[in-house]
Design an enzyme around this catalytic site. Sequence first.
Site, short mmCIF file in Angstrom:
data_model
loop_
_atom_site.label_atom_id
_atom_site.label_comp_id
_atom_site.label_asym_id
_atom_site.label_seq_id
_atom_site.Cartn_x
_atom_site.Cartn_y
_atom_site.Cartn_z
N ASP A 295 0.87 -1.17 0.00
CA ASP A 295 0.00 0.00 0.00
C ASP A 295 0.91 1.23 0.00
OD1 ASP A 295 -2.15 1.73 0.05
OD2 ASP A 295 -3.20 0.70 1.65
C1 NOJ Z 1 -3.94 3.94 0.35
C2 NOJ Z 1 -5.17 3.09 0.44
O1 NOJ Z 1 -5.15 2.32 1.63
C3 NOJ Z 1 -5.37 2.17 -0.72
O2 NOJ Z 1 -6.61 1.55 -0.61
C4 NOJ Z 1 -5.24 2.92 -2.02
O3 NOJ Z 1 -5.45 2.04 -3.10
C5 NOJ Z 1 -3.87 3.56 -2.09
N1 NOJ Z 1 -3.71 4.49 -0.98
C6 NOJ Z 1 -3.64 4.29 -3.39
O4 NOJ Z 1 -4.45 5.40 -3.46
#
Ligand code: NOJ
Length: 753
Positions: A295
Site C-alpha cells: 500500500d
Molecule cells: C492507500 C489506500 O489504503 C489504498 O486503498 C489505495 O489504493 C492507495 N492508498 C492508493 O491510493
Amino acid sequence: MFGLTACLIAFGGCDTPQKAIQAVQNAPKMLSEKEQKIEALLSKMTLDEKCGQLNFVVGPILTGPTLQNPPTSADLEGQIRAGQITGIFNTNGAKNIRHLQEVAVKSSRLGIPLLIGADIIHGYKTITPIPLGESASWDLAAIEKSAAVAAAECAATGINLTFAPMVDISRDARWGRVAEGAGEDPYLGSLIAAARVRGFQGKNLAAANTIATCIKHFAAYGAPEAGREYNTVDMSERRLRETYLPPYRAAVEAGAATFMSSFNELDGTPATANEFLLDKILRKEWGFKGLVMSDWASIEEMIGHGSVANRNEAGAAALKAGVDMDMMSYIYLKELPKMVAAGQIDLKFVDQAVRRTLALKYDLGLFTNPYQYGDEATEASVILSKENRATALDIAKKSIVLLQNPNNVLPLKKDTKTIGLIGALGEDKVEHNGTWSFFGEAKDVVSVAEGIREKVGKSTKILTSRGADLYNMDKSGFAEAVKVAEQSDVVVMAVGEAAVMSGEAASRSDIRLPAAQEDLIRAVMAVGKPVVVLTFHGRPLELSFLENQPASVLACWSLGTETGHAIADVVFGDYNPSGHLPMSFPRKVGQVPIYYSYKNTGRFYKGNYSEAPSERVYQSKYRDVKNTPLFPFGYGLSYTTFTYSDVKLDQSEMTNNQSITASITLTNTGKMDGEEVVQMYLKDDVGSVTRPVRELKGFQKVMLKAGESREITFKITASDLAFYRKDMSWGSEAGQFKVFIGGNSETMNHKKQ
Ligand code: NOJ
C-alpha cells in the site's frame, strides 16, 4: 539459454524412442510464449531497470500523505524514460495516457509499457453506489455489471488496473472504510468479492474493455482496534481464517490479478512483511501466482511500526515476504540495487518480483498493443453513456434499504400537492458521489431535488430548505425548514454524512448524523406532517432517535451519478425497495463491533428487557442499551409484505456425502409486486470449539407478484457445516444443527435437527 529453440534441439538429437523419452525428461521445461517474452526481457535488464519495474508512483491525484517534493509531470516523464517507473496511478485521460505510454514504449531503453492504476472503487465517471451500498442489493449479477461498467470506462481512458475490490470484512462502523467493502459477513463478502473480480476482469484480461483487479487490503485491515484507521490488528488465527480470510480467497479463486498488502500489523508483524500471510497462506495454501504490491508507503512505514530499523531492512523484509511492487516508498528503486550489489539481498527475489510484474503487463495485453487502453473515440462514446447510466440507476435503486415505514407514508403519490424537501443533501450534487470518486464530477450527478421534480406531475409544488449544514451546529435555518414543513403535505428530508466523513482516514467516534441534523429532523417531525427521512452515509449510522417515531426511513448510502433518479423511483413507488443491510446498524456506538454471528457466552442475556435493570445483573449485557442492533444484518422492508411458511427438511439426518434440502414457501401477502432476499442461516449447537449463534449459508433474491407464492429450496451439504475445528483442521463434526430461513438474521423461523 531459455526458450523453445533449446527444447527443439534436445528433441532433434534423439534417435531411439528410449533416448527420446530420456531427452524429454532431461530437456529444460518448455517455456510458454509468455515466459519466453518475460525471460528475454529479464535477460536484457540492468539491475537498476529491474528495480525500476518494481516502482509504482502516484500521478496528479495524491491519495496519501503529501510528498515533500511531489514529482512534476516532467520529472515523471524523465523517470519513465530512465526506466525507473513501472507505472503511474491516479491519472487519467486517453490522450494523456497514450502520451505516457508512448514515452515508455518509444523512449525508454527496453520499451516496456506502463501499468496505469487508479482507485476505481465504485465507478470512474459514471459513479455507482459505494460498495457497502451495492452490497445491500444482494444482487450479484448487478454488482458484477456495475464493476464491468467501471472497467469499460477505465479502459477507455487508459487505466488498466484498479485498486479494487476492497474485500475487508468490517464489523465496526466507526471505521470509515466500511464504505468500501461488503460489510460484516464472510459468506456474502466472498460472493461479492468474486462478482466484482469477474466484473472488472471479465473473461479475458487482455481484452480492451477489461482491467486488472487488486484485492485489498491483505489482510484483516478491517479490524483495527477501536475502529481507528491504520490501527493495530490482533486476532486469533481461527478468527482470521474463519471470518476475515474467505473473501480474499474467493477473489483468488475468481482469478484476481493482483493483491495489495495492508497498512496494519497482524500478530506483531506488519502485513507488508508478513510471511505467514503473504507466503504461507496467499502463495502456498491458495496458490496465488499474481503480483502483490504494497500500500502507499507501507514498506517505509514499517519503520514506524518498529519492526525494522531503516529503509534497507524494510525493503528486504517486504521483498522476501513476497511484496513485489513498492507503492510510494521509493525503497525498491533507490535501496535495492545497492543492497543486491552488497550481497545483502539475493537477486533471485528481485527477479521473481520483476517476472510477476512483466507477467501482469503481458496478461493485460500491453506487449501486444501498449495503446489498447486509452482511446479518445471510445472514451467519448463509452464514458457516461446512456447504458452506463442505466446500469448505475439499476444498482442504485437496488441498494436502497427501507428501514421503517410505520404509517405506510411511502410510496408517495406523484400528484401530492406540495412536497417539502428539507436538508443539506436535497439539492446538493457534490456529496452524493461519496468517498473515492475523485474522477466523478458533481455536474453529472442527478440531485434528489432534480429526481423528484422529474417524477412528479406539473401541478406538484416543491418547496426546499437546507435547514442545517453537515459540519456545524448552526440552527439558524431551522425556522425556514419548519415553515416549509408547515406548508407541505409531506416532507422529504435528505440528510447524512459528507463524502469525506467515510472512506480512508475517516474514522468517527460518534456515528450519529453529524452536526445539527438530528435536531433538524426532530424540529420538522414536531410539525406533524408525514415525514420521509433519506439518510445518506458511508457507514451504518446510529439512528436510535428515529425508533418508534412516525417517520419513514430509507438508508441510501452514497448512490452516485443517478442518485436523484433512484431516489425518485423508490420514493414514488416505481421501484419497490429490495435492499437488505450488509452490516448491522447499532443502537449505540458503544455496541460496536456488533454483528449477527456472535458467540454466546455462559451468561448471554436472553430476556426481553422488560425487567428492571437490577433484576438482570450478572448477565452479558449493557445497563443502558439492549444487546441487539437497531437494524440487524440482512434486514430490509418492502412496500409489500412477505410471509414465510415453517421450514421443511426432506430428511432430518445426513452423513458426510449426503445433503439435506431445506425449503419454505414464500408468499407475497401485500398489494405490490416485490423482491425479497430469502436468507438461510445454520447454527451448530455444540462444537469442539464454540460456534457462532448462526451463520449465513445461502440466500436467494426472489421476485413475487402480489399474492404469489413460491417454494424456495436450499441444499445443505457437509461443507456448509464445516469450520476450523479444535485442531485447526477444516471439516464438519457430527451433531445437531438448526436451519433458519427468513428475511433477516434475526429470523426465528427454524427447524431443529
Ligand atoms: C492507500 C489506500 O489504503 C489504498 O486503498 C489505495 O489504493 C492507495 N492508498 C492508493 O491510493
